[in-house]
Design an enzyme around this catalytic site. Structure first.
Site, PDB file in Angstrom:
ATOM      1  N   THR A 189     -14.822   6.867  16.517  1.00 26.04           N
ATOM      2  CA  THR A 189     -15.595   6.404  15.389  1.00 26.04           C
ATOM      3  C   THR A 189     -15.770   7.636  14.776  1.00 26.04           C
ATOM      4  OG1 THR A 189     -16.858   6.601  16.339  1.00 26.04           O
ATOM      5  CG2 THR A 189     -16.624   4.377  16.722  1.00 26.04           C
ATOM      6  N   LYS A 190     -15.593   8.886  15.429  1.00 23.64           N
ATOM      7  CA  LYS A 190     -15.253   9.911  14.915  1.00 23.64           C
ATOM      8  C   LYS A 190     -15.425  10.079  13.278  1.00 23.64           C
ATOM      9  CE  LYS A 190     -17.281  13.297  16.649  1.00 23.64           C
ATOM     10  NZ  LYS A 190     -18.097  13.498  17.978  1.00 23.64           N
ATOM     11  N   CYS A 388      12.686 -13.495 -14.218  1.00 26.11           N
ATOM     12  CA  CYS A 388      12.508 -11.613 -15.374  1.00 26.11           C
ATOM     13  C   CYS A 388      13.807 -11.414 -15.405  1.00 26.11           C
ATOM     14  CB  CYS A 388      10.853 -11.163 -15.140  1.00 26.11           C
ATOM     15  SG  CYS A 388      10.865 -10.508 -16.904  1.00 26.11           S
ATOM     16  N   HIS A 517       6.861 -14.188 -14.848  1.00 30.93           N
ATOM     17  CA  HIS A 517       6.748 -13.778 -13.640  1.00 30.93           C
ATOM     18  C   HIS A 517       5.728 -15.194 -13.268  1.00 30.93           C
ATOM     19  CE1 HIS A 517       8.397  -9.916 -13.244  1.00 30.93           C
ATOM     20  NE2 HIS A 517       8.146  -9.873 -14.806  1.00 30.93           N
ATOM     21  N   GLU A 519       5.128 -15.917  -9.984  1.00 29.36           N
ATOM     22  CA  GLU A 519       4.645 -14.977  -8.966  1.00 29.36           C
ATOM     23  C   GLU A 519       3.452 -14.695  -9.572  1.00 29.36           C
ATOM     24  OE1 GLU A 519       6.893 -13.745 -10.622  1.00 29.36           O
ATOM     25  OE2 GLU A 519       7.175 -11.599 -10.492  1.00 29.36           O
TER      26      GLU A 519
END
Ligand code: GLN
Length: 541
Positions: A189-190, A388, A517, A519
């Site tokens: 955790t440091k 494209c 595009h 996507e």
């Protein structure tokens, strides 16, 4: 309307998924009945992501209103299932540009304009404008980079100023990596403790910690972080690696992250079981066993020993969404098109795939290999989706190998080609002449009219669609008659400019190229119709 702001800040190192955390928490809050939006603030001087090398930046995501942004905006859209606009994206460059322009316009009334507070004030103005525009109850504000960097300090200062003005309306989340060094075999955790201290140095306390790690954080470490941050144990949220990022909202919900966040604002959930649809989608992902193998033929970007696949992030996601929707498990094979140029016998490997996608691209590297792959798909009836550049290459391939114009090309590669089947869009020559490259492509959503009776029309089931663009070149209408005559169907046209934006083939299981595009508009809950049709064809191969 009161907007509440949640700043998402990274600690220790970047690339651990702040974007996914922001988007996932956003989804959870949305499921509780609230309107949510998300903002990305990037520390670089570039005005947008459009002019950056993909190696530096990964994918450039394009918004409906034509901004070239960071890929995180894509994550927000996919998780929140809503469009995100220009206003939700800023860079240091963009912020400074406005401040300087306003100074030139005498808007500061002759006083000395200073880095602090005038720059953070402009950041705040933008954040508030985005909140107003989207009418959001909650605005997630993701700060690019990590705390302690010189680069994003003004964004943190803006957060501090907003918090000072309205302590009840601003919360912070530290997204921090928790390493498990193999030699120690224990989660540490440091580094996170240091990040928290650095945040304090910027005048910001931490309200929540999202602990990113390979495995779920355990109780002793939750305790430790809660103690060192001075927050409740429940406000330490574990975010271990999961097979699919779409599981993260469920992971958060299981830890009551949303409820804790609402509680910290003194609010309550307005809706129960809001994640049902999302859960069903994640279930489909888990249940999908039968594979569909898709090859993505592109230009590959590497830094040192690492190859970056981020460049095609939205394409990948769109393939996944469409596959899962059909109960299939997508298996994606990366193919470097340059390999086909060196050894065309490698093209045989395409036979083992169910379909090929060629995504967007720029420049000459690898283009001949892409054209070879397209020819292979066309002749061997392998489902093909060209996006494209992938569409432009399909037109070049058709002109070369069907019309017999062996020297056909795009003027992007060969200015003096005798057969410029792809050429500059009107007005783009001036941009190139002036060297004006930033933000001058054809960008954002445009209408496309579909032709009845085509595969594309059937896929969309609509006459008119709106899709997002990012290109400087286009299909040359001078060759339209010939190409159509030879069988390359124009199945979608932009009505205003009469540009051919979709081409397809008839006697082929699926061969479609689109100038836009798609996507960018695919969402896990709403897979894109063209990708769905493509995957359908691929599964029938
Ligand atoms: N390089 C091509 C153009 O500018 C295609 C761009 C793209 O694929 N996004 O038109």
């Amino acid at each position: 309307m009161k907007h509440r702001y949640i700043f998402v800040i990274g600690g220790v190192m970047s690339g651990v998924g702040k974007g996914t955390v922001s988007a996932s928490l956003g989804r959870v809050l949305k499921a509780k009945g609230y309107a949510v939006t998300a903002i990305k603030m990037d520390p670089y001087i570039n005005v947008d992501a459009g002019t950056m090398n993909p190696v530096e930046h990964g994918e450039v995501f394009v918004t409906v209103d034509g901004d070239e942004t960071d890929q995180d905006i894509g994550n927000y859209e996919r998780f929140l299932d809503r469009d995100i606009y220009k206003t939700n994206y800023m860079t240091t460059g963009r912020v400074y540009q406005t401040v300087i322009q306003r100074e030139r316009n005498l808007e500061y009334e002759g006083r000395c304009v200073e880095v602090v507070p005038d720059v953070p004030n402009e950041i705040i103005r933008r954040i508030e404008a985005a909140a107003e525009e989207s009418q959001a109850d909650f605005v997630l504000v993701e700060v690019g980079g990590t705390v302690g960097e010189y680069q994003n300090i003004l964004f943190l200062e803006a957060a501090r100023m907003m918090r000072q003005k309205d302590p009840d309306g601003v919360r912070t989340i530290l997204v921090s990596y928790m390493p498990v060094p193999p030699s120690i075999g224990e989660m540490k955790t440091k580094p996170t403790q240091y990040a928290i201290r650095t945040m304090m140095g910027a005048g910001l306390s931490t309200d929540f910690v999202v602990a990113r790690s390979e495995m779920q954080i355990d109780q002793p470490r939750r305790k430790k972080l809660s103690f060192t941050c001075g927050i409740k144990e429940d406000y330490v949220i574990g975010s271990p690696n999961v097979p699919s990022i779409y599981e993260v909202p469920l992971l958060f919900e299981a830890q009551k992250f949303g409820e804790s966040m609402l509680e910290s604002f003194g609010m309550k959930s307005k809706k129960r079981h809001g994640l049902k649809e999302w859960e069903a989608m994640v279930q489909r992902i888990k249940e999908a066993k039968e594979e569909v193998k898709i090859g993505v033929v592109g230009k590959y970007f590497s830094t040192g020993d690492f190859v970056l696949s981020d460049v095609y992030l939205s394409v990948l996601e769109a393939i996944k969404h469409a596959s899962w929707a059909q109960g299939r498990k997508p298996v994606i094979k990366w193919i470097n098109s340059e390999a086909y140029e060196k050894d065309p016998s490698l093209l045989q490997e395409i036979n083992e795939l169910d379909g090929i996608v060629i995504p967007g691209g720029f420049g000459s590297r690898g283009i001949e290999g892409k054209i070879l792959a397209i020819e292979y798909c066309r002749k061997n009836h392998i489902p093909y989706l060209g996006l494209c550049y992938g569409m432009q290459c399909a037109v070049i391939e058709y002109a070369r190998n069907v019309l017999g114009y062996k020297k056909a090309n795009t003027t992007e590669i060969e200015k003096e080609t005798p057969y410029p089947v792809i050429h500059l869009l009107p007005g783009q020559d001036q941009n190139i002449e002036k060297g004006s490259y930033g933000g001058t492509l054809r960008l954002g959503a445009y209408i496309c009219e579909l032709v009845k009776g085509t595969k594309t029309f059937e896929a969309y089931g609509e006459k008119q669609v709106k899709e997002r663009h990012r290109h400087r070149y286009e299909y040359n209408n001078a060759y339209r008659k010939e190409l159509e005559g030879a069988g390359l169907i124009s199945s979608g046209v932009n009505p205003e400019l009469d540009l051919v934006e979709i081409v397809e083939l008839k006697d082929h299981p699926f061969f479609v190229g689109v100038q836009f595009h798609p996507e960018f508009q695919s969402r896990p809950l709403h897979p894109h119709p063209l990708f769905v049709a493509f995957i359908k064809a691929a599964t029938q191969k």
